[in-house]
Scaffold this motif. Structure first.
Motif, PDB file in Angstrom:
ATOM      1  N   GLU A 371       0.793  -1.227   0.000  1.00  0.00           N
ATOM      2  CA  GLU A 371       0.000   0.000   0.000  1.00  0.00           C
ATOM      3  C   GLU A 371       0.829   1.283   0.000  1.00  0.00           C
ATOM      4  O   GLU A 371       0.280   2.366  -0.197  1.00  0.00           O
ATOM      5  N   CYS A 372       2.132   1.164   0.238  1.00  0.00           N
ATOM      6  CA  CYS A 372       2.978   2.355   0.348  1.00  0.00           C
ATOM      7  C   CYS A 372       4.007   2.429  -0.782  1.00  0.00           C
ATOM      8  O   CYS A 372       4.376   1.412  -1.361  1.00  0.00           O
ATOM      9  N   ASN A 373       4.463   3.645  -1.041  1.00  0.00           N
ATOM     10  CA  ASN A 373       5.612   3.850  -1.904  1.00  0.00           C
ATOM     11  C   ASN A 373       6.847   3.583  -1.050  1.00  0.00           C
ATOM     12  O   ASN A 373       7.241   4.400  -0.229  1.00  0.00           O
ATOM     13  N   VAL A 374       7.446   2.399  -1.222  1.00  0.00           N
ATOM     14  CA  VAL A 374       8.561   1.970  -0.384  1.00  0.00           C
ATOM     15  C   VAL A 374       9.872   2.397  -1.030  1.00  0.00           C
ATOM     16  O   VAL A 374      10.146   2.062  -2.186  1.00  0.00           O
ATOM     17  N   GLN A 375      10.687   3.130  -0.273  1.00  0.00           N
ATOM     18  CA  GLN A 375      11.952   3.628  -0.802  1.00  0.00           C
ATOM     19  C   GLN A 375      13.074   3.383   0.197  1.00  0.00           C
ATOM     20  O   GLN A 375      12.847   3.250   1.397  1.00  0.00           O
ATOM     21  N   GLY A 376      14.297   3.352  -0.319  1.00  0.00           N
ATOM     22  CA  GLY A 376      15.461   3.475   0.547  1.00  0.00           C
ATOM     23  C   GLY A 376      15.630   4.941   0.880  1.00  0.00           C
ATOM     24  O   GLY A 376      15.179   5.818   0.129  1.00  0.00           O
ATOM     25  N   ARG A 377      16.273   5.208   1.985  1.00  0.00           N
ATOM     26  CA  ARG A 377      16.428   6.608   2.387  1.00  0.00           C
ATOM     27  C   ARG A 377      17.386   7.348   1.459  1.00  0.00           C
ATOM     28  O   ARG A 377      18.338   6.762   0.945  1.00  0.00           O
ATOM     29  N   PRO A 378      17.146   8.643   1.227  1.00  0.00           N
ATOM     30  CA  PRO A 378      17.999   9.426   0.319  1.00  0.00           C
ATOM     31  C   PRO A 378      19.366   9.675   0.939  1.00  0.00           C
ATOM     32  O   PRO A 378      19.500  10.406   1.920  1.00  0.00           O
ATOM     33  N   MET A 379      20.386   9.061   0.382  1.00  0.00           N
ATOM     34  CA  MET A 379      21.741   9.149   0.914  1.00  0.00           C
ATOM     35  C   MET A 379      22.692   9.738  -0.116  1.00  0.00           C
ATOM     36  O   MET A 379      22.510   9.552  -1.328  1.00  0.00           O
ATOM     37  N   LEU A 380      23.711  10.425   0.360  1.00  0.00           N
ATOM     38  CA  LEU A 380      24.777  10.941  -0.480  1.00  0.00           C
ATOM     39  C   LEU A 380      26.108  10.366   0.013  1.00  0.00           C
ATOM     40  O   LEU A 380      26.205   9.946   1.168  1.00  0.00           O
ATOM     41  N   PRO A 381      27.141  10.352  -0.836  1.00  0.00           N
ATOM     42  CA  PRO A 381      28.395   9.697  -0.447  1.00  0.00           C
ATOM     43  C   PRO A 381      28.977  10.184   0.874  1.00  0.00           C
ATOM     44  O   PRO A 381      29.439   9.387   1.679  1.00  0.00           O
ATOM     45  N   GLN A 382      28.996  11.495   1.110  1.00  0.00           N
ATOM     46  CA  GLN A 382      29.461  12.014   2.402  1.00  0.00           C
ATOM     47  C   GLN A 382      28.278  11.990   3.369  1.00  0.00           C
ATOM     48  O   GLN A 382      27.783  13.020   3.821  1.00  0.00           O
ATOM     49  N   THR A 383      27.865  10.781   3.676  1.00  0.00           N
ATOM     50  CA  THR A 383      26.572  10.584   4.317  1.00  0.00           C
ATOM     51  C   THR A 383      26.447  11.262   5.667  1.00  0.00           C
ATOM     52  O   THR A 383      25.505  12.018   5.914  1.00  0.00           O
ATOM     53  N   MET A 384      27.370  10.962   6.584  1.00  0.00           N
ATOM     54  CA  MET A 384      27.232  11.488   7.933  1.00  0.00           C
ATOM     55  C   MET A 384      27.397  13.001   7.978  1.00  0.00           C
ATOM     56  O   MET A 384      26.738  13.684   8.776  1.00  0.00           O
ATOM     57  N   GLU A 385      28.259  13.538   7.122  1.00  0.00           N
ATOM     58  CA  GLU A 385      28.399  14.996   7.079  1.00  0.00           C
ATOM     59  C   GLU A 385      27.087  15.640   6.634  1.00  0.00           C
ATOM     60  O   GLU A 385      26.640  16.641   7.227  1.00  0.00           O
ATOM     61  N   PHE A 386      26.473  15.060   5.602  1.00  0.00           N
ATOM     62  CA  PHE A 386      25.207  15.567   5.092  1.00  0.00           C
ATOM     63  C   PHE A 386      24.107  15.448   6.142  1.00  0.00           C
ATOM     64  O   PHE A 386      23.361  16.398   6.409  1.00  0.00           O
ATOM     65  N   ILE A 387      24.009  14.274   6.755  1.00  0.00           N
ATOM     66  CA  ILE A 387      22.990  14.041   7.772  1.00  0.00           C
ATOM     67  C   ILE A 387      23.159  14.998   8.948  1.00  0.00           C
ATOM     68  O   ILE A 387      22.196  15.596   9.438  1.00  0.00           O
TER      69      ILE A 387
END
Length: 419
Positions: A371-387
């Motif tokens: 029932e949902c649009n299932v996605q992986g979370r939007p990640m970028l290579p410098q993940t922790m810096e971005f987060i």
């Protein structure tokens, strides 16, 4: 869901053994350590604090015939990422198998530090049993190599406190209007309609979830849907429907508040083990629910995630490591993870066989998938810096230090910086 008794003393004793005798503070070499312990491979694990870790490890060793040395990964997310980055980037061969999350996978999958598993473990005959979107988005590198074995299938599930819903006179949370009605009715006397985990490295999950629910795009902060999502969250703070002091909270702080009846609803990974241990899991207490639709078209959005087992390219014990990974990808390995860690099987065929129909997650996970649009979370290579940077400006916005418009502008600047 099965009843899992927390054997706290056993877990503490086992962890002490891991830390003192299995190499966390010892100098390892392939095949043994300076305490005379012999092993076939070394596992860098996030699960050593689980009360049932010892039983899980025995299951794996008995099934594979391997002797496994265990190093306990740090519990702090920043420290853990730094340690694992150092191991992989320096070619440290003392660790063979590591458990990494989606954030680390986004950072590492194209680095060359991890062994491709297409021909040895994640073979064609089983690939189709895993969530294709997750495999493609999260653990496949640019050359098409799958670099990990998902340890479980997880959703950022929507949880509600049924007692609070009943008291508030709200029988469903299908739409934005339902959600707003619940916020008004549930928020009073030190209780909040919505609770979150808004520490700067954790709040990424909820920012992205609300952006998706409002039909936005996490990588395009010029979209009005993105602004609407952040404005909605800000308004909940202003209306005292969610607490500003949760900017200090990780899940370890959020879950006890949920168990204490401080929150009417929230988003949380996993199958509700913390709620079960507190005697608060159940259809008349705390339980999973369908994600509300915040858009006029009725669409619903949800994230899936996993921690994955990966093989260090510098490992000198690859034959043993592949044997371990094959077991983790098998029915037996996934059943063991479900039994001992409450980790829902990543393979749908295994989940259908080993998860009992009495497990409420089975029905809700099936509904999420259909029932949902299932996605992986939007990640970028410098993940922790971005987060971390996104979490920092989000906290500033929620505290009223910058406006919602300023947040959206700064968020787009961060996307442009890190993409």
């Amino acid at each position: 869901m099965k009843k899992k008794i927390a054997k706290l003393m056993l877990g503490t004793m086992f962890l002490t053994g891991v830390l003192s005798g299995c190499g966390s503070n010892t100098k390892e070499t392939a095949g043994g350590d300076n305490n005379g312990n012999k092993y076939d491979l070394t596992l860098y694990s996030i699960n050593t604090t689980d009360a049932d870790f010892g039983d899980w490890l025995k299951n794996v060793e008995d099934a594979t015939g391997l002797k496994i040395n265990v190093i306990a990964a740090p519990t702090d997310s920043d420290t853990r990422q730094q340690k694992i980055t150092t191991i992989l980037s320096t070619g440290d061969s003392s660790v063979d198998i590591l458990e990494i999350n989606d954030e680390m996978s986004a950072s590492f999958k194209n680095s060359g530090w991890l062994e491709g598993l297409n021909d040895t473990v994640m073979t064609e005959d089983i690939r189709g049993e895993f969530a294709k979107g997750y495999l493609d988005q999260m653990i496949t590198d640019k050359q098409g190599n799958i670099i990990g074995v998902p340890g479980y299938s997880g959703y950022l599930a929507f949880w509600v406190n049924q007692k609070i819903m009943d008291e508030a006179g709200v029988d469903k949370l299908d739409t934005k209007e339902d959600f707003e009605k619940y916020m008004l009715a549930a928020s009073k006397d030190g209780r909040y309609g919505y609770g979150g985990s808004w520490e700067k490295t954790y709040v990424f999950n909820e920012i992205a979830q609300f952006v998706n629910m409002f039909g936005g795009d996490y990588f395009d902060w010029t979209r009005p849907e993105n602004k609407e999502a952040i404005q909605f969250l800000y308004d909940m703070v202003q209306n005292k429907q969610t607490p500003i002091d949760q900017i200090a909270d990780k899940y370890e702080q959020m879950n006890p508040k949920a168990n204490d009846g401080k929150y009417g609803c929230w988003f949380m990974w996993g199958l509700g083990t913390d709620y079960e241990k507190a005697g608060m899991l159940g259809q008349d207490k705390i339980h999973m629910a369908m994600v509300p639709s915040m858009t006029d078209d009725g669409k619903r959005a949800i994230f899936t995630d996993s921690w994955s087992y990966v093989l260090n390219s510098s490992s000198k014990n690859k034959e043993a490591a592949i044997k371990f990974l094959k077991y983790m990808a098998s029915e037996g390995g996934m059943e063991a993870s479900y039994k001992y860690f409450d980790r829902y099987p990543a393979r749908k065929d295994v989940a259908e066989k080993v998860v009992p129909d009495t497990d409420p997650a089975k029905e809700m996970y099936s509904r999420y998938a259909s029932e949902c649009n299932v996605q992986g979370r939007p990640m970028l290579p410098q993940t922790m810096e971005f987060i971390t940077d996104m979490g920092t400006i989000y906290q500033s916005c929620m505290k009223g230090e910058i406006s919602v418009d300023d947040f959206c502008k700064k968020a787009q600047e961060l996307v442009d910086k890190y993409k």
